[in-house]
Design a protein around this motif. Structure first.
Motif, mmCIF file in Angstrom:
data_model
loop_
_atom_site.group_PDB
_atom_site.id
_atom_site.type_symbol
_atom_site.label_atom_id
_atom_site.label_comp_id
_atom_site.label_asym_id
_atom_site.label_seq_id
_atom_site.Cartn_x
_atom_site.Cartn_y
_atom_site.Cartn_z
ATOM 1 N N ASP A 155 0.810 -1.219 0.000
ATOM 2 C CA ASP A 155 0.000 0.000 0.000
ATOM 3 C C ASP A 155 0.849 1.277 0.000
ATOM 4 O O ASP A 155 0.313 2.370 -0.054
ATOM 5 C CB ASP A 155 -1.001 -0.014 1.153
ATOM 6 N N ARG A 156 2.150 1.120 0.042
ATOM 7 C CA ARG A 156 3.101 2.235 -0.081
ATOM 8 C C ARG A 156 2.897 3.330 0.966
ATOM 9 O O ARG A 156 3.165 4.500 0.706
ATOM 10 C CB ARG A 156 3.066 2.815 -1.486
ATOM 11 N N SER A 157 2.432 2.970 2.124
ATOM 12 C CA SER A 157 2.191 3.965 3.166
ATOM 13 C C SER A 157 3.439 4.277 3.988
ATOM 14 O O SER A 157 3.468 5.275 4.704
ATOM 15 C CB SER A 157 1.068 3.491 4.095
ATOM 16 N N TYR A 158 4.466 3.464 3.881
ATOM 17 C CA TYR A 158 5.672 3.654 4.681
ATOM 18 C C TYR A 158 6.787 4.239 3.824
ATOM 19 O O TYR A 158 7.022 3.808 2.705
ATOM 20 C CB TYR A 158 6.146 2.311 5.252
ATOM 21 N N SER A 159 7.451 5.218 4.404
ATOM 22 C CA SER A 159 8.701 5.681 3.815
ATOM 23 C C SER A 159 9.662 5.865 4.978
ATOM 24 O O SER A 159 9.326 6.455 5.996
ATOM 25 C CB SER A 159 8.514 6.989 3.046
ATOM 26 N N GLY A 160 10.814 5.314 4.837
ATOM 27 C CA GLY A 160 11.780 5.398 5.913
ATOM 28 C C GLY A 160 12.958 4.498 5.635
ATOM 29 O O GLY A 160 12.992 3.799 4.625
ATOM 30 N N ARG A 161 13.900 4.536 6.547
ATOM 31 C CA ARG A 161 15.123 3.744 6.424
ATOM 32 C C ARG A 161 15.372 2.993 7.725
ATOM 33 O O ARG A 161 16.081 3.477 8.603
ATOM 34 C CB ARG A 161 16.284 4.661 6.087
ATOM 35 N N PRO A 162 14.775 1.807 7.834
ATOM 36 C CA PRO A 162 14.874 1.053 9.089
ATOM 37 C C PRO A 162 16.312 0.756 9.513
ATOM 38 O O PRO A 162 16.632 0.826 10.701
ATOM 39 C CB PRO A 162 14.113 -0.240 8.806
ATOM 40 N N LEU A 163 17.173 0.425 8.576
ATOM 41 C CA LEU A 163 18.547 0.098 8.951
ATOM 42 C C LEU A 163 19.236 1.305 9.577
ATOM 43 O O LEU A 163 19.896 1.180 10.611
ATOM 44 C CB LEU A 163 19.339 -0.415 7.748
ATOM 45 N N GLU A 164 19.072 2.463 8.995
ATOM 46 C CA GLU A 164 19.693 3.662 9.557
ATOM 47 C C GLU A 164 19.154 3.971 10.949
ATOM 48 O O GLU A 164 19.902 4.373 11.838
ATOM 49 C CB GLU A 164 19.484 4.856 8.627
ATOM 50 N N LEU A 165 17.862 3.776 11.149
ATOM 51 C CA LEU A 165 17.275 4.009 12.466
ATOM 52 C C LEU A 165 17.854 3.070 13.505
ATOM 53 O O LEU A 165 18.168 3.473 14.632
ATOM 54 C CB LEU A 165 15.754 3.863 12.408
ATOM 55 N N HIS A 166 18.022 1.805 13.138
ATOM 56 C CA HIS A 166 18.570 0.830 14.081
ATOM 57 C C HIS A 166 20.058 1.057 14.320
ATOM 58 O O HIS A 166 20.555 0.807 15.420
ATOM 59 C CB HIS A 166 18.287 -0.598 13.607
ATOM 60 N N ARG A 167 20.763 1.527 13.324
ATOM 61 C CA ARG A 167 22.188 1.837 13.509
ATOM 62 C C ARG A 167 22.392 2.951 14.531
ATOM 63 O O ARG A 167 23.431 3.020 15.178
ATOM 64 C CB ARG A 167 22.813 2.248 12.184
ATOM 65 N N ALA A 168 21.410 3.818 14.663
ATOM 66 C CA ALA A 168 21.522 4.954 15.583
ATOM 67 C C ALA A 168 21.256 4.574 17.042
ATOM 68 O O ALA A 168 21.484 5.375 17.936
ATOM 69 C CB ALA A 168 20.555 6.052 15.157
ATOM 70 N N ILE A 169 20.806 3.344 17.269
ATOM 71 C CA ILE A 169 20.519 2.898 18.635
ATOM 72 C C ILE A 169 21.754 2.189 19.187
ATOM 73 O O ILE A 169 22.161 1.154 18.658
ATOM 74 C CB ILE A 169 19.297 1.961 18.666
ATOM 75 N N PRO A 170 22.340 2.740 20.250
ATOM 76 C CA PRO A 170 23.550 2.104 20.790
ATOM 77 C C PRO A 170 23.235 0.804 21.530
ATOM 78 O O PRO A 170 22.122 0.601 22.014
ATOM 79 C CB PRO A 170 24.095 3.156 21.763
ATOM 80 N N ASP A 171 24.224 -0.047 21.571
ATOM 81 C CA ASP A 171 24.184 -1.265 22.396
ATOM 82 C C ASP A 171 23.166 -2.316 21.966
ATOM 83 O O ASP A 171 22.748 -3.133 22.784
ATOM 84 C CB ASP A 171 23.955 -0.911 23.873
ATOM 85 N N LEU A 172 22.759 -2.320 20.709
ATOM 86 C CA LEU A 172 21.905 -3.410 20.244
ATOM 87 C C LEU A 172 22.756 -4.665 20.098
ATOM 88 O O LEU A 172 23.905 -4.603 19.684
ATOM 89 C CB LEU A 172 21.252 -3.062 18.907
ATOM 90 N N THR A 173 22.156 -5.786 20.436
ATOM 91 C CA THR A 173 22.887 -7.051 20.376
ATOM 92 C C THR A 173 22.132 -8.056 19.508
ATOM 93 O O THR A 173 20.926 -7.919 19.263
ATOM 94 C CB THR A 173 23.052 -7.659 21.782
ATOM 95 N N GLU A 174 22.839 -9.078 19.094
ATOM 96 C CA GLU A 174 22.214 -10.151 18.332
ATOM 97 C C GLU A 174 21.119 -10.816 19.157
ATOM 98 O O GLU A 174 20.068 -11.189 18.633
ATOM 99 C CB GLU A 174 23.272 -11.174 17.920
#
Length: 126
Positions: free
Chosen positions: A60-79
């Motif tokens: 439906d093309r309702s989303y625009s964004g960059r999920p990878l960049e958003l997650h890269r900006a969060i410190p201390d994420l782990t597998e």
């Protein structure tokens, strides 16, 4: 509405899926604190996540964004956090779609996304 392997997937079903996931994730000892630190407007976030999944699954093309960049900006994420995300998401998928081929498709997609986001976010932190 779109058919995914014989099951109907529409925006209301995706909204229920997103809501169910976040009810559980916000209470999770590992993920809850991360979400609470980084999400300030839950209504907006839930709508954005519904848009994300709707864009992927029913186009439906309702989303625009960059999920990878958003997650890269969060410190201390782990597998481990991404693995837990997949577990909780999988449970929410089964709650909405049962043990169906649709569930398997969505869970497989979530696993692949989790791997990609995990690699990208963790590599960015190093």
């Amino acid at each position: 509405m779109r058919l995914i392997l014989g099951a109907r997937v529409d925006r209301p079903a995706l909204q229920r899926l997103v809501d169910a996931f976040y009810v559980e994730a916000r209470q999770d000892a590992l993920l809850g604190p991360v979400f609470e630190r980084h999400i300030t407007n839950w209504d907006e976030h839930l709508g954005r996540m519904t848009d994300f999944w709707a864009s992927l699954l029913i186009r439906d093309r309702s989303y625009s964004g960059r999920p990878l960049e958003l997650h890269r900006a969060i410190p201390d994420l782990t597998e481990e956090m991404f693995d837990r995300w997949v577990e909780i998401f999988s449970s929410a998928v089964r709650g909405e779609f049962g043990d169906s081929s649709t569930s398997e498709v969505l869970i497989d997609l979530a696993k692949r996304m989790g791997v990609q986001l995990s690699k990208g976010a963790i590599e960015a932190a190093q």
